[in-house]
Motif scaffolding. Structure first.
Motif, PDB file in Angstrom:
ATOM      1  N   SER A  19     -88.230 -36.535  65.605  1.00 33.57           N
ATOM      2  CA  SER A  19     -87.500 -37.254  66.652  1.00 33.57           C
ATOM      3  C   SER A  19     -86.214 -36.520  67.028  1.00 33.57           C
ATOM      4  O   SER A  19     -85.792 -36.560  68.196  1.00 33.57           O
ATOM      5  CB  SER A  19     -87.197 -38.689  66.213  1.00 33.57           C
ATOM      6  N   HIS A  23     -85.896 -35.459  70.846  1.00 28.46           N
ATOM      7  CA  HIS A  23     -84.782 -36.028  71.615  1.00 28.46           C
ATOM      8  C   HIS A  23     -83.945 -34.937  72.265  1.00 28.46           C
ATOM      9  O   HIS A  23     -83.690 -34.983  73.480  1.00 28.46           O
ATOM     10  CB  HIS A  23     -83.901 -36.885  70.710  1.00 28.46           C
ATOM     11  N   ARG A  91     -78.316 -38.441  67.137  1.00 26.92           N
ATOM     12  CA  ARG A  91     -78.933 -38.144  68.422  1.00 26.92           C
ATOM     13  C   ARG A  91     -77.825 -38.132  69.469  1.00 26.92           C
ATOM     14  O   ARG A  91     -77.203 -39.169  69.755  1.00 26.92           O
ATOM     15  CB  ARG A  91     -79.997 -39.192  68.792  1.00 26.92           C
ATOM     16  N   ARG A 124     -76.574 -47.024  63.807  1.00 24.94           N
ATOM     17  CA  ARG A 124     -77.673 -47.920  64.167  1.00 24.94           C
ATOM     18  C   ARG A 124     -78.356 -48.415  62.893  1.00 24.94           C
ATOM     19  O   ARG A 124     -78.417 -47.705  61.889  1.00 24.94           O
ATOM     20  CB  ARG A 124     -78.685 -47.172  65.048  1.00 24.94           C
ATOM     21  N   SER A 140     -90.185 -43.593  64.211  1.00 24.85           N
ATOM     22  CA  SER A 140     -89.303 -43.487  65.362  1.00 24.85           C
ATOM     23  C   SER A 140     -88.032 -44.257  65.036  1.00 24.85           C
ATOM     24  O   SER A 140     -88.012 -45.492  65.072  1.00 24.85           O
ATOM     25  CB  SER A 140     -89.970 -44.074  66.610  1.00 24.85           C
ATOM     26  N   GLU A 142     -85.359 -44.569  66.644  1.00 22.87           N
ATOM     27  CA  GLU A 142     -84.811 -45.292  67.780  1.00 22.87           C
ATOM     28  C   GLU A 142     -85.391 -46.697  67.870  1.00 22.87           C
ATOM     29  O   GLU A 142     -84.690 -47.645  68.236  1.00 22.87           O
ATOM     30  CB  GLU A 142     -85.079 -44.517  69.079  1.00 22.87           C
ATOM     31  N   GLU A 143     -86.667 -46.858  67.529  1.00 22.68           N
ATOM     32  CA  GLU A 143     -87.318 -48.159  67.600  1.00 22.68           C
ATOM     33  C   GLU A 143     -87.072 -48.988  66.348  1.00 22.68           C
ATOM     34  O   GLU A 143     -86.922 -50.208  66.424  1.00 22.68           O
ATOM     35  CB  GLU A 143     -88.821 -47.977  67.813  1.00 22.68           C
ATOM     36  N   LEU A 220     -75.624 -41.192  68.385  1.00 23.76           N
ATOM     37  CA  LEU A 220     -76.339 -42.308  67.779  1.00 23.76           C
ATOM     38  C   LEU A 220     -76.713 -41.890  66.368  1.00 23.76           C
ATOM     39  O   LEU A 220     -77.447 -40.926  66.162  1.00 23.76           O
ATOM     40  CB  LEU A 220     -77.576 -42.650  68.603  1.00 23.76           C
ATOM     41  N   TYR A 222     -78.090 -42.617  62.418  1.00 24.38           N
ATOM     42  CA  TYR A 222     -79.060 -43.423  61.681  1.00 24.38           C
ATOM     43  C   TYR A 222     -78.897 -43.177  60.184  1.00 24.38           C
ATOM     44  O   TYR A 222     -79.710 -42.492  59.552  1.00 24.38           O
ATOM     45  CB  TYR A 222     -80.473 -43.070  62.141  1.00 24.38           C
TER      46      TYR A 222
END
Length: 310
Positions: A19, A23, A91, A124, A140, A142-143, A220, A222
């Motif tokens: 990812s 991205h 990201r 996040r 993922s 992001e999800e 972003l 994680y």
């Protein structure tokens, strides 16, 4: 000068590699340089499948050579050009990226002779306790990690130069302060044009002698993926972040051990919907000049309507 190279020092980043590359390459990054620092997972095997990736390796201890590694990358690959320094669990994005491509962004910076752009980190997370987060190298992020919380983000005057926009602040704290009581720095000089006199990676994430742009970008972040506890235990055991964040990881471990059901999602958490909300609340900042530039340099497919966030 209108192309962007991404630089990343990584260790055991297999769950993020796919990812991360998808991205940033889809965003418009031309090439990615990964410096692998002793990974024992599939980081290198996954990354080498991409034709726009160059991989280097070193086993020198990160706790001693963190800044040296990053300065090496930028000086070798990005002298007198634009670089993006980003961690494997981050990201990068910039305001109105759906409206204007990377070439338009860098041309704006060149037009105004800026040599650095600040990015604000936004953690996040998922809506369940950390120990329940699933492990997968193909997830993922992001999800799976759609929430964020800015209630405890502190804003201070920027201390490593004078941004062209006086509304720009240095961020600290955030959700990790709420959870662990740590004083996390959340502002990085992620975009750098390495010209004569510009000193990168001062105070770990800042620059000296740079002309700082009049808008901010986003990282972003994680941090709470499925192997977060494992990463924390290893970081404390090996003292990997001795220079930049040793105390933070000690605090993480203590809280995780004392509260096995710890969850980052509280009453002030919100679902991430895009940069528009962050612009509206002032977490990100753009100038009127930047908005005008975006309006004049929209992608052909985005010429109907105004820039996002308006």
């Amino acid at each position: 000068m209108d192309e962007l190279v991404a630089l990343c020092v990584v260790r055991n980043g297999a769950r993020h590699v796919r990812s991360f590359l998808d991205h940033h390459l889809s965003l418009g990054v031309k090439h990615v340089i990964l410096l692998d620092n002793g990974s024992s997972d599939e980081t290198v095997e996954l990354a080498r499948r991409h034709p726009k990736v160059t991989i280097l390796r070193t086993r020198r201890p990160y706790r001693k050579y963190e800044t040296v590694m990053k300065r090496y990358l930028i000086r070798r690959f990005c002298a007198d050009r634009w670089s993006l320094t980003v961690d494997i669990d981050e990201r990068f994005d910039y305001p109105f990226s759906r409206e204007m491509d990377v070439a338009g962004l860098l041309t704006y910076l060149n037009h105004h002779s800026y040599t650095a752009v600040l990015a604000q980190m936004l953690d996040r997370f998922a809506d369940r306790p950390l120990r329940e987060v699933e492990r997968s190298t193909a997830e993922s992020v992001e999800e799976r990690y759609p929430y964020y919380d800015t209630a405890r983000v502190e804003r201070h005057p920027y201390r490593f130069g004078v941004p062209a926009n006086p509304a720009i602040r240095m961020h600290a704290g955030g959700i990790r302060k709420s959870m662990f009581g740590t004083e996390n720095g959340l502002t990085k000089a992620s975009l750098i044009h390495l010209t004569a006199g510009v000193v990168p990676f001062v105070g770990w994430h800042q620059t000296e002698n740079a002309l700082i742009a009049d808008f901010t970008c986003i990282l972003l972040h994680y941090p709470f993926v499925g192997d977060f506890r494992e990463k924390v235990e290893e970081a404390v055991r090996t003292d990997r972040y001795r220079v930049s964040a040793a105390g933070e990881y000690v605090a993480y471990r203590a809280r995780l051990r004392s509260d096995p059901d710890l969850s980052p999602k509280g009453p002030t958490a919100r679902r991430f919907t895009g940069l528009e909300a962050l612009l509206e609340e002032g977490f990100l900042v753009v100038s009127a000049e930047y908005r005008r530039w975006v309006a004049a340099h929209r992608r052909p497919s985005a010429r109907e309507g105004g820039p996002e966030g308006e």
